[in-house]
Design a protein around this motif. Structure first.
Motif, PDB file in Angstrom:
ATOM      1  N   ARG A 113       0.911  -1.547  -0.168  1.00 24.55           N
ATOM      2  CA  ARG A 113      -0.102  -0.046  -0.508  1.00 24.55           C
ATOM      3  C   ARG A 113       0.819   1.304  -0.209  1.00 24.55           C
ATOM      4  O   ARG A 113       0.662   2.214  -0.211  1.00 24.55           O
ATOM      5  CB  ARG A 113      -0.785   0.224   1.010  1.00 24.55           C
TER       6      ARG A 113
ATOM      7  N   CYS B 155      -8.477   5.904   0.872  1.00 28.47           N
ATOM      8  CA  CYS B 155      -8.543   4.223   1.447  1.00 28.47           C
ATOM      9  C   CYS B 155      -7.361   3.815   2.284  1.00 28.47           C
ATOM     10  O   CYS B 155      -6.403   3.941   2.240  1.00 28.47           O
ATOM     11  CB  CYS B 155      -8.104   2.821  -0.606  1.00 28.47           C
TER      12      CYS B 155
ATOM     13  N   CYS C 153     -11.775   1.374   0.454  1.00 27.86           N
ATOM     14  CA  CYS C 153     -12.247   1.838  -0.958  1.00 27.86           C
ATOM     15  C   CYS C 153     -13.015   1.171  -2.002  1.00 27.86           C
ATOM     16  O   CYS C 153     -13.549   1.479  -3.032  1.00 27.86           O
ATOM     17  CB  CYS C 153     -10.935   2.276  -1.374  1.00 27.86           C
ATOM     18  N   GLU C 154     -13.010  -0.330  -1.733  1.00 26.66           N
ATOM     19  CA  GLU C 154     -13.278  -0.930  -2.610  1.00 26.66           C
ATOM     20  C   GLU C 154     -12.586  -1.063  -3.598  1.00 26.66           C
ATOM     21  O   GLU C 154     -12.944  -2.127  -4.998  1.00 26.66           O
ATOM     22  CB  GLU C 154     -14.384  -1.236  -3.006  1.00 26.66           C
ATOM     23  N   MET C 155     -11.720  -1.092  -4.903  1.00 20.14           N
ATOM     24  CA  MET C 155     -11.072  -0.226  -5.515  1.00 20.14           C
ATOM     25  C   MET C 155      -9.444  -0.671  -5.939  1.00 20.14           C
ATOM     26  O   MET C 155      -9.009  -0.677  -7.306  1.00 20.14           O
ATOM     27  CB  MET C 155     -11.827   0.382  -6.132  1.00 20.14           C
ATOM     28  N   CYS C 156      -9.056  -0.860  -4.964  1.00 17.48           N
ATOM     29  CA  CYS C 156      -7.680  -0.676  -5.084  1.00 17.48           C
ATOM     30  C   CYS C 156      -7.052  -1.981  -5.304  1.00 17.48           C
ATOM     31  O   CYS C 156      -7.973  -3.495  -5.070  1.00 17.48           O
ATOM     32  CB  CYS C 156      -6.758   0.352  -4.071  1.00 17.48           C
TER      33      CYS C 156
ATOM     34  N   CYS D  82      -7.400  -4.556  -1.906  1.00 22.18           N
ATOM     35  CA  CYS D  82      -9.045  -4.216  -1.937  1.00 22.18           C
ATOM     36  C   CYS D  82      -9.112  -5.426  -2.569  1.00 22.18           C
ATOM     37  O   CYS D  82      -9.240  -6.551  -1.810  1.00 22.18           O
ATOM     38  CB  CYS D  82      -9.691  -3.019  -1.811  1.00 22.18           C
TER      39      CYS D  82
HETATM   40 ZN   LIG Z   1      -8.699   0.547  -1.345  1.00 17.94          ZN
END
Ligand SMILES: [Zn+2]
Lengths: 263, 337
Positions: free
Chosen positions: B80, B99, B107-110, B113
């Motif tokens: 990260r 995030c 963030c549910e998108m990186c 995640c």
């Molecule tokens: Zn994320």
């Protein structure tokens, strides 16, 4: 007598499984399920539920990402009831009758250099701190709806459980169970034949999932292990048809969710 | 190019349903400084457990344990750091902030995640496809723990302040000695080639574990073997037990400090037999493993890092188009089944 033989022959032909296997589960790691919550401690019951085992064995595939409705709704009916004629597994019981546990503290930390423990939450927005000091409640300091600190009661490493696997699907050597995907070794002990027993009064010496028992079965007495998603019964005395599987006597026709489809 | 060899066990792109593709990674973790692993807070003893010494040797010994959660958190943080510096962490829908781990607002998108997962935050939840395992020390913990008396000395350089009061900050604390070996197995499920490079990079680049402090917890990770298959490898406990038996059979004195080379040799000979086990299809040869590590190093190098991370980030692009297309996506998934 001929009539009884006829009855036996009939129920015999309806047996969904010819054989079952007695398997042993060895916990290579501590196993955690959030069975009960008392204050900030999360308790695992000393058993492994059969729905968790069915997923762990790969009988049903739950997606990696859950979205929309699926996040708040289990898919047991869709995933497990289609298995009714192919395979079934009982909840696993500890081989010595009582599992041993260990407690562990958990503490979620953030990846920021600055953080603060607030109401059940790790706050990371340093710029909100002056705002909080004035008595305001910035978003980042509000309590969290999932625990970030507390204690876990886990089934200790090395515990051994047994269960019966019905049907002849191949069983993996290792499975992953529980919230932390703990590794569990699966050893096949022996193959058992299934014999149908006529209507009668019996005592079951295995663990059962309350939702999987046929609705017609008369339950006389049992001990309840209350846990999600389905409570378990042990020491069940019942009246009805039964299966003899090796040394085990079970109610006949056990099926995931009692075989209910989409009610 | 040995990543080609793993192709049958790699996903061509992120797919939401498990398909049984499993990469097993055998990791040797060696402490390079004093290290602290505890399960209960400060002042508690080091994290250790009584387990069977070997598979054949059934005597019970106490081993140090590096729990699975103690491994994955620093490794995620490492990845990260790079995502943050290349601006590949997204804004969390729920909190409007970038995030962050463990803050209830992923963030549910990186990349992190998607690969390591997140609990239900805003819209949904993602299961981790990186499965770690508790790692064990090969030697008994009694050999590996040191005791230190911490005495807080006043500015006068003595244990008494100007008024003659004795320091109360006298304490003993345990630590794990440098040069302690932990053996570990990491399982990657249904990952793509770039996700594999990302996860391996995180393991190889992470150098600090355990109690938060800048001075302790240095650790070096080495990858001893990579398997591709449709089933999991044996547990890390069985691995250390196998290695213990092997070292004992070779007549090695099991005392600290233990040389890394014979330990690696023993571990490699134990895992070499695993290829014959049910469902485990293949192990990379020594040359293939070297080539794969070189490939990972190249992708993480200063020159290629940005290209690599952005390429991996782009691979999730179609999955980030959410909400309005949600229904259509659901149908596609069913067809794919
Ligand atoms: Zn994320």
């Amino acid at each position: 007598m001929p009539q009884l033989e006829l009855l036996l022959a009939e129920s015999d032909s309806k047996l969904p499984f010819q054989t079952a296997r007695l398997v042993e589960l060895w916990c290579a790691e501590p196993v955690f399920f959030a069975s009960r919550e008392l204050s900030d401690t999360y308790y695992t019951e000393g058993t492994i539920g059969n729905y968790a085992l069915a997923y762990a064995l790969g009988w049903a595939r739950s997606p990696y990402r859950l979205t929309g409705q699926d996040t708040g709704r289990p898919r047991y009916l869709e995933d497990l009831t289609p298995l009714a004629e192919q395979c079934y597994i009982l909840p696993a019981w500890h081989i010595e009758g009582n599992a041993s546990f260990r407690f562990e503290r958990f503490n979620a930390l953030s990846d920021s250099y600055w953080y603060a423990m607030t109401n059940n939450r790790v706050a990371t927005a340093r710029e909100d701190l002056p705002l909080k000091r004035t008595g305001k409640k910035p978003n980042t300091f509000r309590p969290s709806n999932f625990p970030q600190t507390g204690r876990l009661r886990m089934i200790e490493r090395g515990n051994r459980f047994q269960t019966l696997v019905f049907g002849d699907r191949e069983v993996p050597e290792y499975i992953r169970v529980g919230k932390f995907t703990s590794k569990v070794r699966v050893d096949l002990l022996r193959k058992l034949t299934i014999t149908p027993l006529p209507q009668g009064e019996y005592r079951c010496n295995a663990y059962l999932s309350a939702a999987d028992i046929p609705s017609s079965l008369e339950l006389l007495a049992f001990d309840l292990i209350s846990m999600p998603p389905v409570s378990l019964l042990k020491n069940l005395r019942f009246r009805g048809a039964a299966w003899q599987v090796g040394d085990f006597i079970l109610p006949a026709n056990l099926k995931f969710c009692g075989g209910r489809n989409n009610e | 190019m040995s990543i080609e060899k793993l192709q049958p066990f790699l996903a061509p792109s992120y797919e939401n349903f498990p398909k049984g593709r499993t990469i097993g990674v055998v990791v040797l973790r060696t402490t390079q400084s004093e290290t602290i692993f505890r399960t209960e807070g400060t002042g508690e003893p080091m994290c250790s457990e009584y387990v069977q010494a070997g598979v054949q040797n059934t005597e019970s010994i106490s081993r140090l344990v590096m729990t699975k959660r103690k491994q994955v958190a620093p490794e995620r943080r490492k990845g990260r750091e790079f995502l943050r510096s290349h601006e590949l962490l997204y804004t969390a829908p729920k909190s409007d902030s970038i995030c962050a781990l463990n803050t209830n607002a992923p963030c549910e998108m990186c990349i992190d995640c998607f690969l390591y997962g997140f609990a239900a935050g805003g819209e949904g939840a993602q299961k981790s496809r990186v499965w770690t395992e508790d790692a064990f020390s090969v030697l008994p913990s009694t050999e590996l723990i040191g005791d230190r008396t911490i005495n807080a000395i006043f500015e006068t350089g003595t244990m008494r302040d100007e008024k003659g009061n004795a320091s109360t900050a006298l304490n003993t604390s345990e630590y794990i000695k440098p040069g302690v070996h932990f053996l570990d197995i990491v399982t990657l499920k249904d990952v793509t080639a770039d996700e594999l490079r990302y996860a391996l990079g995180n393991i190889l680049l992470t150098s600090r574990y355990g109690a938060v402090s800048s001075r302790v917890g240095r650790m070096e990770n080495q990858i001893l073997g990579i398997f591709g298959g449709i089933a999991e490898l044996p547990s890390s406990l069985e691995l250390v037990q196998g290695v213990y038996d092997k070292l004992a059979a070779d007549g090695k004195a099991l005392e600290h400090p233990f040389k890394t080379e014979p330990l690696i040799a023993a571990a490699k000979s134990v895992i070499a037999t695993w290829t014959n086990k049910r469902g485990i299809s293949m192990q990379l040869s020594a040359d293939e493993l070297d080539a794969l590590i070189a490939d990972v190093d190249r992708n993480w190098s200063l020159n290629e890092q940005e290209t690599f991370l952005k390429r991996l980030d782009r691979s999730y692009a179609s999955l980030r188009k959410v909400k309005s297309e949600g229904k259509k996506k659901g149908r596609d998934q069913q067809q794919e089944e």
